[in-house]
Design an enzyme around this catalytic site. Structure first.
Site, PDB file in Angstrom:
ATOM      1  N   SER A 434     -72.549  71.270 -22.232  1.00 40.22           N
ATOM      2  CA  SER A 434     -72.709  72.392 -21.744  1.00 40.22           C
ATOM      3  C   SER A 434     -73.249  73.742 -21.910  1.00 40.22           C
ATOM      4  CB  SER A 434     -72.528  72.613 -20.132  1.00 40.22           C
ATOM      5  OG  SER A 434     -71.170  73.063 -20.474  1.00 40.22           O
ATOM      6  N   HIS A 455     -77.630  66.322 -20.603  1.00 42.86           N
ATOM      7  CA  HIS A 455     -76.360  67.609 -19.592  1.00 42.86           C
ATOM      8  C   HIS A 455     -76.371  66.926 -18.483  1.00 42.86           C
ATOM      9  CE1 HIS A 455     -75.548  71.879 -18.215  1.00 42.86           C
ATOM     10  NE2 HIS A 455     -74.367  71.114 -18.526  1.00 42.86           N
ATOM     11  N   GLU A 467     -80.643  67.859 -17.985  1.00 44.72           N
ATOM     12  CA  GLU A 467     -81.270  68.680 -19.032  1.00 44.72           C
ATOM     13  C   GLU A 467     -80.928  67.590 -20.494  1.00 44.72           C
ATOM     14  OE1 GLU A 467     -80.889  73.418 -19.012  1.00 44.72           O
ATOM     15  OE2 GLU A 467     -78.890  72.256 -18.727  1.00 44.72           O
ATOM     16  N   ASN A 505     -77.251  76.899 -17.137  1.00 44.50           N
ATOM     17  CA  ASN A 505     -76.385  78.064 -17.786  1.00 44.50           C
ATOM     18  C   ASN A 505     -77.033  79.233 -18.073  1.00 44.50           C
ATOM     19  OD1 ASN A 505     -74.829  75.898 -16.435  1.00 44.50           O
ATOM     20  ND2 ASN A 505     -73.665  75.247 -18.440  1.00 44.50           N
TER      21      ASN A 505
END
Ligand code: T1G
Length: 712
Positions: A434, A455, A467, A505
């Site tokens: 991540s 991800h 992702e 994120n």
């Protein structure tokens, strides 16, 4: 041979008119105005033809029955009155079908949704295949509208108010066995005999046979559905639940509820009028427009590989997963459940592998028992595809290996080297990281072109987003393979740049940090969470921190802080909670209290450790503004850096990755709605008051100067 339009054709055999709908040049059948006119003309002719005793209706598409009304058509409607007319027109057509003097039987295979199901409901007998592709439902509320071609009237009359509300209010789609149990479908058959059974039913109906339908639900069902008092209770409970779930942000479910209730009280004719009226009002709402945009964005992403001229993806038959923790097991279980691939799970020791396999298996068990998506045989077949080891034995045949080991560069590089040694040259290595750049991980590779990022979000089986991260040296074929495999897992996939925090994120970090700043400033945690769920997020940021785990969040925040500096610095006080072992739900305590897995109230000990004192010091509007604008600002900045290729991907990533309110369309659509000028001015004000983390980014400033937008 009867005259036929381009979509509806028919032929008469032994008194049965076999009608076929096949919208030429379209991947699925949709009911557009033109198709509707053809339906009307066809039924008119069949009604007048004395040789026709009954009708059997089929789709000419291989795996699709009817996907509903043409969504492209209704988004172009400009007034509620026009939308109401469209709905009334559809109702009228289906009314003719329902009152058609000769029986109509339908054979359903593939998606039978929205207007497609409403059509089937108007017919006199429904046969469906037991194939998993055959799904029936009324997804309209997911598009911000309601079933507007009689669905709110016919479904409750067929299966009872409770079961109908369950489907209509959630916009649910059910597989055919469930639809059969509910009584939506009269007969369930294997695909090979769909045609014969439907024709036989049409023939029997023509001979005067009346299918007997038992009202499902037995005595209890009658008690609740069959009498006014019970029904009033059903509606009261449903309304309460809708209000709780939508928080007033989505008008469609409440409107649908009203229409169903009104129709049962005042009769079908009045019910249809109300249905068309409210459909009209909903169709032109901003909420509906936003939800439809999300539908089309998601559909486009099903075909978009995120790179120009994508090479064909490799077919993944065998998957290796390294790391049998929560993530690795989630990936393994989801891969078997969704894609039916052979999975080999590897970890350092056998007890860990066993634990991982058990938790991967839980995903399959859940589909067998709770969700009834699998039958016993299919379940057993899939369970047999899961295997594990403490060595790389079995990795030789892997087409793709996904690692989900500890989030540490050296560890990941070590695993990469081991996997390269154990696999074929053509096999792709994906890191489920991540925070760590894929390009860095690939520095240790012998075959850097085969290294990519995937991800996943936790819990893997339930989170809809993936992702895919292309590193500097990732080969295009590795990108295609990862994207295609992600899709087989049922994920919506966005391809993002190899930049710290990637997309999700990255935009989440400033939002979480701001929530912590607010806490330290004296805002109560439940106040922050309440305001953001009211704004439309599924959970508030403090609850989300507890769910993600404070250690994990702190680690991600640290990486982003290191990469982007002061702007993304988390308040240092958070460390106190991590040091005290308050890691969130998994630890049994975090910001909130947890008792036997259940979330309780705010924990005073958390405030104490933070040195925070709730004092109601910040106005609600200011809390919402701070939290949303930092996220919008970071999203705009990341778009400027090319972290996502197009705003669409950013919005879909935010909606599916962190539950950004779908009715707002995503952070970039929302920014367009607010206007860059207004956002930049507010950010300037906040920067003056709270510091440079609010300084509007260049992208927004430029948009503000030139009236720019993300979407034209
Ligand atoms: N209208 C217009 N286009 C549609 C469509 C629809 N209803 N459904 C699909 N498409 C297009 C889609 O945009 C894509 O186009 C192509 O078909 C293939 O779709 C009166 C008002 C049926 C399960 O909400 O859930 O009925 O990009 O890639 O994965 O009460 O599409 O190829 O040009 O998604 O096999 C309610 C929406 C309408 C169903 C197929 N119906 N569709 O999935 O293919 S409102 C829906 C789906 C209504 C009435 C009301 C799925 C699918 P293109 P795809 P797929």
């Amino acid at each position: 041979m009867a005259p036929s339009g381009p979509a509806v054709t028919w032929d008469v055999h032994d008194g049965i008119a076999v009608v076929t709908l096949d919208c030429q040049d379209q991947p699925v059948n949709v009911i557009s105005r033109a198709v509707k006119d053809e339906f009307i003309a066809t039924f008119e002719l069949l009604g007048n033809d004395p040789a026709v005793k009954a009708v059997a209706f089929f789709s000419g598409k291989k795996d699709n029955f009817i996907a509903g009304a043409d969504i492209e058509e209704f988004v172009r409607l400009s007034s509620a009155a026009e939308a109401e007319r469209l709905s009334a027109g559809g109702q009228e057509m289906l009314d003719r079908v329902a009152k058609f003097p000769k029986p109509v039987a339908v054979g359903i295979h593939g998606a039978c949704l929205g207007g497609g199901l409403e059509f089937a409901l108007a017919c006199h007998y429904r046969v469906a295949t037991d194939d998993p592709k055959t799904q029936l439902g009324l997804p309209e509320v997911q598009l911000g509208i309601l079933p507007g071609a009689g669905g709110c009237q016919r479904l409750p009359r067929l299966i009872g108010a409770r079961a109908a509300l369950d489907i209509i209010l959630a916009g649910k789609t059910e597989r055919s066995p469930k639809a059969f149990r509910l009584g939506i479908v009269d007969e369930l058959v294997p695909p090979a005999i769909l045609r014969d059974i439907t024709l036989a039913a049409a023939r029997k109906l023509a001979g005067g046979w009346k299918p007997r339908r038992r009202r499902p639900g037995g005595f209890f069902g009658w008690l609740l559905d069959g009498n006014p008092l019970g029904r009033a209770l059903v509606f009261r409970m449903a309304r309460k639940q809708v209000v709780k779930q939508t928080r007033g942000n989505y008008p469609a479910p409440l409107a649908a509820l009203e229409v169903v209730e009104y129709g049962l009280k005042h009769g079908i004719a009045e019910g249809l009028k109300r249905e068309a009226q409210l459909f009209g009002q909903l169709a032109v709402t901003d909420v509906s427009r936003k939800l439809v945009q999300i539908f089309f964005a998601t559909t486009q992403l099903k075909k978009d590989f995120g790179i120009p001229n994508p090479p064909p993806p490799a077919t993944v038959r065998r998957l290796g997963v390294v790391g049998a923790g929560f993530m690795g097991a989630g990936i393994a279980g989801t891969a078997v459940a969704q894609a039916g691939v052979d999975v080999r799970l590897k970890d350092a020791d056998l007890p860990r592998v066993a634990k991982g396999l058990a938790s991967a298996r839980e995903i399959l068990d859940d589909r067998l028992t709770r969700r009834r998506r699998l039958d016993r045989y299919e379940h057993a077949r899939l369970v047999a595809l899961l295997s594990g080891s403490d060595t790389y034995a079995g990795f030789g045949g892997a087409d793709l290996v996904i690692e989900a080991v500890f989030e540490d560069l050296a560890v990941k590089q070590q695993v990469l080297k081991e996997v390269e040694a154990a696999t074929r040259d053509g096999s792709v290595f994906a890191s489920n990281t991540s925070t760590i750049p894929i390009t860095r991980i690939a520095e240790a590779a012998r075959r850097p072109g085969q290294v990519i990022g995937m991800h996943f979000f936790s819990p893997v089986a339930r989170m809809p987003l993936l992702e895919v991260i292309a590193g500097a040296r990732s080969a295009p074929a590795a990108v295609s393979t990862a994207v295609a495999f992600g899709r087989r897992l049922g994920k919506t996939v966005i391809v993002v740049k190899d930049s710290p925090g990637f997309w999700v994120n990255r935009i989440l970090a400033p939002y979480m940090n701001e929530a912590a700043h607010l806490l330290l400033q004296g805002v109560a945690m439940e106040e922050i969470d309440r305001l953001m769920t009211q704004w439309g997020f599924p959970v508030g940021p403090i609850t989300l921190l507890d769910e993600v785990g404070l250690d994990i969040a702190a680690k991600a925040a640290g990486v982003l802080h290191a990469a982007f500096g002061e702007r993304l610095a988390p308040p240092p006080a958070l460390d106190a909670l991590v040091k005290a072992g308050r890691l969130g739900r998994k630890a049994g305590n975090g910001f909130y209290k947890y008792a036997s897995g259940k979330k309780g109230g705010p924990d005073p000990a958390a405030y104490h450790l933070l040195g925070a004192h709730p004092n109601g010091g910040v106005r609600p509007a200011e809390i919402i503004q701070r939290l949303t604008l930092v996220m919008l600002n970071e999203a705009a900045r990341a778009v400027g850096e090319g972290v996502v290729r197009v705003p669409r991907d950013g919005d879909i990533g935010a909606v599916f990755g962190i539950g950004f309110p779908p009715f707002r369309g995503g952070p970039l659509r929302h920014a367009d709605d607010l206007g860059a000028g207004r956002i930049a001015a507010e950010l300037e004000r906040l920067a003056g008051q709270y510091g440079t983390r609010f300084t509007p980014c260049e992208v927004l400033q430029e948009q503000a100067r030139g009236n720019g937008r993300f979407y034209s």
